[in-house]
Design a protein around this motif. Structure first.
Motif, short mmCIF file in Angstrom:
data_model
loop_
_atom_site.label_atom_id
_atom_site.label_comp_id
_atom_site.label_asym_id
_atom_site.label_seq_id
_atom_site.Cartn_x
_atom_site.Cartn_y
_atom_site.Cartn_z
N SER A 1 10.93 45.08 34.52
CA SER A 1 10.02 44.41 33.60
C SER A 1 10.66 44.24 32.22
O SER A 1 10.58 43.16 31.63
N LEU A 2 11.29 45.28 31.72
CA LEU A 2 11.93 45.20 30.41
C LEU A 2 13.04 44.15 30.39
O LEU A 2 13.14 43.35 29.45
N LEU A 3 13.86 44.14 31.43
CA LEU A 3 15.01 43.22 31.45
C LEU A 3 14.62 41.79 31.79
O LEU A 3 15.04 40.85 31.11
N TYR A 4 13.84 41.61 32.84
CA TYR A 4 13.59 40.27 33.35
C TYR A 4 12.37 39.59 32.73
O TYR A 4 12.35 38.39 32.55
N GLU A 5 11.33 40.35 32.43
CA GLU A 5 10.10 39.74 31.94
C GLU A 5 10.00 39.78 30.42
O GLU A 5 9.52 38.84 29.80
N GLN A 6 10.46 40.89 29.81
CA GLN A 6 10.33 41.03 28.36
C GLN A 6 11.60 40.64 27.61
O GLN A 6 11.60 40.60 26.39
N ARG B 1 14.74 51.87 24.69
CA ARG B 1 13.28 51.88 24.86
C ARG B 1 12.86 52.99 25.81
O ARG B 1 11.89 53.71 25.56
N LEU B 2 13.60 53.16 26.91
CA LEU B 2 13.25 54.18 27.90
C LEU B 2 13.63 55.58 27.43
O LEU B 2 12.89 56.54 27.67
N ASP B 3 14.77 55.72 26.79
CA ASP B 3 15.22 57.03 26.34
C ASP B 3 14.43 57.51 25.13
O ASP B 3 14.36 58.70 24.87
N GLY B 4 13.84 56.57 24.39
CA GLY B 4 13.03 56.93 23.25
C GLY B 4 11.82 57.76 23.65
O GLY B 4 11.34 58.57 22.89
N ALA B 5 11.35 57.57 24.86
CA ALA B 5 10.22 58.31 25.42
C ALA B 5 9.02 58.32 24.46
O ALA B 5 8.35 59.32 24.31
N ASP B 6 8.79 57.19 23.80
CA ASP B 6 7.65 57.12 22.90
C ASP B 6 6.37 56.88 23.70
O ASP B 6 6.39 56.69 24.92
#
Length: 118
Positions: free
Chosen positions: A70-75, A85-90
């Motif tokens: 989703s992050l790569l292809y859609e956003q 974004r994923l490692d930030g774990a927000d």
């Protein structure tokens, strides 16, 4: 970006414990070589490896792959941006994962409802 032919909704994740790379490829609409590449780029994506170095993905791996997709292809994120974004774990990342889980449960419940109506 994702090609226009792949803008379909992903199928629900079956109730299984382990999935092969081929099954994950079909369920997440990502080719196997892309999955292997993502394993090198995203440290949190680490499937179990068994005999002959075969990969076995679990449900949480599938959800992570769908989130990466989703992050790569859609956003439109880059690999580096998606990793941050994923490692930030927000909270927003966790909220996105929760939304995927809720969506998955809803699809499965609708399938059960259809079976009960028969």
């Amino acid at each position: 970006m994702l090609d226009p032919g792949s803008n379909r909704e992903l199928p629900p994740i079956p109730a299984k414990r382990y999935f092969t790379i081929g099954e994950v490829s079909e369920l997440c609409d990502v080719k196997p070589h892309v999955l292997r590449y993502w394993e090198t780029e995203f440290p949190s994506l680490e499937p179990a490896k068994r005999r002959g170095n075969r990969r076995y993905y679990q449900r949480h791996d599938m959800l992570m792959i769908r989130q990466i997709r989703s992050l790569l292809y859609e956003q439109g994120y880059t690999i580096g941006g998606a990793r941050l974004r994923l490692d930030g774990a927000d909270a927003r990342g966790e909220a996105a994962l929760s939304q995927q889980i809720i969506k998955q449960v809803r699809v499965e419940l609708e399938e059960v409802l259809q079976l009960l109506r028969r």
